[in-house]
Structures are given as C-alpha cells and as structure tokens.
Design an enzyme around this catalytic site. Structure first.
Site, PDB file in Angstrom:
ATOM      1  NE  ARG A  30      19.825  32.285  32.797  1.00 47.62           N
ATOM      2  CZ  ARG A  30      19.744  32.225  31.459  1.00 47.62           C
ATOM      3  NH1 ARG A  30      20.225  33.227  30.723  1.00 47.62           N
ATOM      4  NH2 ARG A  30      19.182  31.206  30.857  1.00 47.62           N
ATOM      5  CD  GLU A  96      32.644  46.209  37.325  1.00 44.36           C
ATOM      6  OE1 GLU A  96      32.041  45.160  37.621  1.00 44.36           O
ATOM      7  OE2 GLU A  96      32.102  47.334  37.311  1.00 44.36           O
ATOM      8  CG  HIS A 101      34.256  38.277  31.702  1.00 50.35           C
ATOM      9  ND1 HIS A 101      35.374  38.665  32.427  1.00 50.35           N
ATOM     10  CD2 HIS A 101      33.462  39.364  31.623  1.00 50.35           C
ATOM     11  CE1 HIS A 101      35.242  39.926  32.777  1.00 50.35           C
ATOM     12  NE2 HIS A 101      34.096  40.386  32.294  1.00 50.35           N
TER      13      HIS A 101
HETATM   14  P1  5GP Z   1      33.508  43.289  33.283  1.00 54.39           P
HETATM   15  O1  5GP Z   1      33.155  44.684  33.701  1.00 54.39           O
HETATM   16  O2  5GP Z   1      34.751  42.789  33.978  1.00 54.39           O
HETATM   17  O3  5GP Z   1      33.531  43.102  31.789  1.00 54.39           O
HETATM   18  O4  5GP Z   1      32.271  42.395  33.735  1.00 54.39           O
HETATM   19  C1  5GP Z   1      32.214  41.703  34.930  1.00 54.39           C
HETATM   20  C2  5GP Z   1      30.803  41.179  35.042  1.00 54.39           C
HETATM   21  O5  5GP Z   1      30.765  40.202  36.063  1.00 54.39           O
HETATM   22  C3  5GP Z   1      29.779  42.247  35.396  1.00 54.39           C
HETATM   23  O6  5GP Z   1      28.780  42.320  34.378  1.00 54.39           O
HETATM   24  C4  5GP Z   1      29.222  41.775  36.739  1.00 54.39           C
HETATM   25  O7  5GP Z   1      27.836  42.019  36.878  1.00 54.39           O
HETATM   26  C5  5GP Z   1      29.545  40.297  36.727  1.00 54.39           C
HETATM   27  N1  5GP Z   1      29.747  39.720  38.038  1.00 54.39           N
HETATM   28  C6  5GP Z   1      30.486  40.229  39.055  1.00 54.39           C
HETATM   29  N2  5GP Z   1      30.488  39.399  40.120  1.00 54.39           N
HETATM   30  C7  5GP Z   1      29.729  38.315  39.747  1.00 54.39           C
HETATM   31  C8  5GP Z   1      29.375  37.101  40.416  1.00 54.39           C
HETATM   32  O8  5GP Z   1      29.739  36.838  41.558  1.00 54.39           O
HETATM   33  N3  5GP Z   1      28.585  36.233  39.727  1.00 54.39           N
HETATM   34  C9  5GP Z   1      28.159  36.486  38.451  1.00 54.39           C
HETATM   35  N4  5GP Z   1      27.385  35.564  37.873  1.00 54.39           N
HETATM   36  N5  5GP Z   1      28.496  37.619  37.787  1.00 54.39           N
HETATM   37  C10 5GP Z   1      29.269  38.519  38.429  1.00 54.39           C
END
Ligand code: 5GP
Ligand code: ZN
Length: 117
Positions: A30, A96, A101
């Site tokens: 999650r 980020e 993912h």
């Molecule tokens: P991006 O912006 O790279 O597509 O999404 C990164 C996602 O990772 C974000 O939705 C953020 O909330 C999630 N995220 C960041 N740090 C953590 C973490 O330590 N654990 C989990 N489960 N999600 C994380």
C-alpha cells in the site's frame, strides 16, 4: 539491490510496508500516502529505475509486473467499477522514487485523468 533505493530496501525488509501481494519477482504494497481508497504500488524485486528501463532490459519482468498489477486489482475488488494503472516516468510526470512502480488506484470515481491546466 541499490542500497540508496527506498523500494529496494522495502524488498529487502529493511523498511516496513503493508504487503498485499508477492511473487518470486514482484512485490505489491500500500502507498504510504494514498490518493484514493485503494492505492497499491506494484514493483519488480529487481531494481530498474523506470518503466522504460524495465521494458528494455527485462521483458519477462515487465509481463510479470503487469500480471501482478492485474492480480492486485482483482484482489482489491476493482474489476467491476474500474481502476487506473499508471507509471509516472521522469520529471514532467513527477516521478519521485526511481525504482519502477505501477500505481493501482481505485475504489471510488477517480475524476479526470489529468489535473486541469
Ligand atoms: P511516484 O511519484 O514516484 O510515481 O510515486 C512514489 C509513491 O511512493 C508516492 O505515491 C508515495 O506516496 C509513495 N511512497 C513514498 N515513500 C514511501 C514509503 O516509504 N512507503 C510506501 N509504502 N510508499 C511510499
Ligand atoms: Zn530499487
């Protein structure tokens, strides 16, 4: 494993996560800051920085990731009403975490695909 990578550290069990699905090659957990009632991240256990690198370097892993995302969507009860599956890639998309993912997002109407400009 990349020691500086947050999601590699989740795969290694060094950082806790709420795991909802796992295979030999993928892990789903999650999102820590969910943007919808269901918000699950699906990753390959191997490190690839983004979906372009994954598609180029590991076609079988790409297929496994999609299969896991579909299994998560089904297990979370999202197939009837629909859901969104997305890969933020690079700066304009606001990526980020540079371990590829898939976001599986659903559980309520999700609104327009993109924020109004
Ligand atoms: P991006 O912006 O790279 O597509 O999404 C990164 C996602 O990772 C974000 O939705 C953020 O909330 C999630 N995220 C960041 N740090 C953590 C973490 O330590 N654990 C989990 N489960 N999600 C994380
Ligand atoms: Zn990684």
């Amino acid at each position: 494993m990349d020691n500086d990578c947050l999601f590699c550290r989740i795969v290694a069990g060094e950082i806790p996560a709420t795991v909802v699905h796992e295979t030999d090659t993928t892990l789903a957990f999650r999102d820590i800051d969910p943007k919808a009632p269901v918000h699950v991240l699906v990753i390959p256990k191997d490190h690839h920085p983004d979906v372009v690198a994954l598609a180029r370097d590991d076609p079988a892993g790409s297929a496994a990731l999609l299969a896991s995302a579909a299994a998560v969507a089904e297990a979370e009860g999202l197939l009837t009403d629909g859901f969104r599956l997305l890969f933020n890639t690079g700066g304009y998309a606001g990526q980020e975490v540079f371990h590829v993912h898939a976001h599986v997002v659903g559980g309520a109407p999700l609104g327009p695909m993109l924020a109004p400009r």
